[in-house]
Design an enzyme around this catalytic site. Sequence first.
Site, PDB file in Angstrom:
ATOM      1  CG  ASP A  11      -1.614   1.215   1.528  1.00  0.00           C
ATOM      2  OD1 ASP A  11      -2.278   1.700   0.594  1.00  0.00           O
ATOM      3  OD2 ASP A  11      -1.554   1.735   2.660  1.00  0.00           O
ATOM      4  CG  ASP A  13      -1.733   7.504   0.478  1.00  0.00           C
ATOM      5  OD1 ASP A  13      -0.761   8.192   0.166  1.00  0.00           O
ATOM      6  OD2 ASP A  13      -2.767   7.429  -0.208  1.00  0.00           O
ATOM      7  N   GLY A  48      -7.485   4.128   3.329  1.00  0.00           N
ATOM      8  CA  GLY A  48      -7.644   3.121   2.281  1.00  0.00           C
ATOM      9  C   GLY A  48      -8.947   3.254   1.502  1.00  0.00           C
ATOM     10  CB  ILE A  49     -12.132   4.815   2.313  1.00  0.00           C
ATOM     11  CG1 ILE A  49     -12.189   3.766   3.450  1.00  0.00           C
ATOM     12  CG2 ILE A  49     -13.501   5.036   1.714  1.00  0.00           C
ATOM     13  CD1 ILE A  49     -12.665   2.394   3.059  1.00  0.00           C
ATOM     14  NE  ARG A  51      -9.426  12.504  -4.778  1.00  0.00           N
ATOM     15  CZ  ARG A  51      -8.913  12.797  -5.969  1.00  0.00           C
ATOM     16  NH1 ARG A  51      -9.550  13.655  -6.767  1.00  0.00           N
ATOM     17  NH2 ARG A  51      -7.784  12.254  -6.383  1.00  0.00           N
ATOM     18  CB  SER A 120      -3.861   7.523  -3.669  1.00  0.00           C
ATOM     19  OG  SER A 120      -3.602   8.861  -4.030  1.00  0.00           O
ATOM     20  CG  ASN A 122      -3.302  12.747  -5.837  1.00  0.00           C
ATOM     21  OD1 ASN A 122      -3.200  13.545  -6.767  1.00  0.00           O
ATOM     22  ND2 ASN A 122      -4.331  12.748  -5.017  1.00  0.00           N
ATOM     23  CG  ASP A 174      -1.936   2.705   6.384  1.00  0.00           C
ATOM     24  OD1 ASP A 174      -2.361   2.271   5.291  1.00  0.00           O
ATOM     25  OD2 ASP A 174      -2.115   3.883   6.756  1.00  0.00           O
TER      26      ASP A 174
HETATM   27  P1  B16 Z   1      -6.814  10.188  -3.602  1.00  0.00           P
HETATM   28  P2  B16 Z   1      -3.813   3.996  -0.109  1.00  0.00           P
HETATM   29  C1  B16 Z   1      -5.738   5.851  -0.096  1.00  0.00           C
HETATM   30  O1  B16 Z   1      -4.451   5.438  -0.428  1.00  0.00           O
HETATM   31  C2  B16 Z   1      -5.736   6.637   1.209  1.00  0.00           C
HETATM   32  O2  B16 Z   1      -5.476   5.760   2.302  1.00  0.00           O
HETATM   33  C3  B16 Z   1      -7.074   7.287   1.433  1.00  0.00           C
HETATM   34  O3  B16 Z   1      -7.037   8.070   2.609  1.00  0.00           O
HETATM   35  C4  B16 Z   1      -7.435   8.165   0.231  1.00  0.00           C
HETATM   36  O4  B16 Z   1      -8.726   8.726   0.376  1.00  0.00           O
HETATM   37  C5  B16 Z   1      -7.404   7.299  -1.028  1.00  0.00           C
HETATM   38  O5  B16 Z   1      -6.109   6.719  -1.169  1.00  0.00           O
HETATM   39  C6  B16 Z   1      -7.725   8.089  -2.280  1.00  0.00           C
HETATM   40  O6  B16 Z   1      -6.712   9.015  -2.509  1.00  0.00           O
HETATM   41  O7  B16 Z   1      -7.813  11.162  -3.078  1.00  0.00           O
HETATM   42  O8  B16 Z   1      -5.405  10.725  -3.644  1.00  0.00           O
HETATM   43  O9  B16 Z   1      -7.238   9.540  -4.890  1.00  0.00           O
HETATM   44  O10 B16 Z   1      -3.815   3.895   1.398  1.00  0.00           O
HETATM   45  O11 B16 Z   1      -4.658   2.975  -0.815  1.00  0.00           O
HETATM   46  O12 B16 Z   1      -2.421   4.125  -0.673  1.00  0.00           O
HETATM   47 MG    MG Z   2      -2.802   3.210   3.362  1.00  0.00          MG
END
Ligand code: B16
Ligand code: MG
Length: 223
Positions: A11, A13, A48-49, A51, A120, A122, A174
Amino acid sequence: MSQMLKAVIFDLDGVITDTAEYHYLAWKALGEELDIPFTREFNEELKGISRMDSLEKILVLGGRENDFTLEEKKILADQKNVHYCRLIEDITPADILPGIKELITKLKADGLKLGLASVSKNAFTVMNRLELTSQFDTIVDAAKVLKGKPDPEIFLTAAKQLNVDPSNCVGIEDAAAGVDSIKGAGMLAVGVGNSETLAKADLIYPNTESISLSEIRNSFENK
Ligand code: B16
Ligand code: MG
């Protein structure tokens, strides 16, 4: 029969870098603007959820789920993302969490494949800023994933792109939703963080620095 470990799927973030904190800060600011303050404990549910799903959860928390049209919700989600993008503007390889670079080096020396399963949108930007993109054999494009975590789709997609059977993979997460996603994909789950939140993981470490490849291998061989 014991399986062979062939790939490790990370993962992003909260595992590779502390962008989980930036997601929290950006959502918290939006929440306050909407009169929906929330705690770090509630924030665990956002990890992990995706946007839009995160925004929905925040609106439900504040009893405001019926107050906005879809268009307005998109604007709110964009506003959070603009703030988040500002917060990640200056990240550098120095922001890679402790122990992760060393772990990547060991995994590669052992001939294991590396994948990234972040929901994400991003993720590519962050991985580029951390200068880690070339170290990974595959990075799943979150924009192409239909069902976010806790659905297993993203970890299964990473395994498929690596051409490795899920039973030969370990996932590192995480977030509780991420651990569910890994387990649903039939992989060994390594959790990093709070042992109560991540109780369903096969192995739990309090932080990235304490992740042990030999322990993961042991757990893998005995599963
Ligand atoms: P974005 P991961 C997740 O990343 C984040 O944990 C989560 O908090 C966020 O809302 C989601 O990515 C979407 O991210 O807004 O940048 O598209 O933990 O799967 O790496
Ligand atoms: Mg994460």
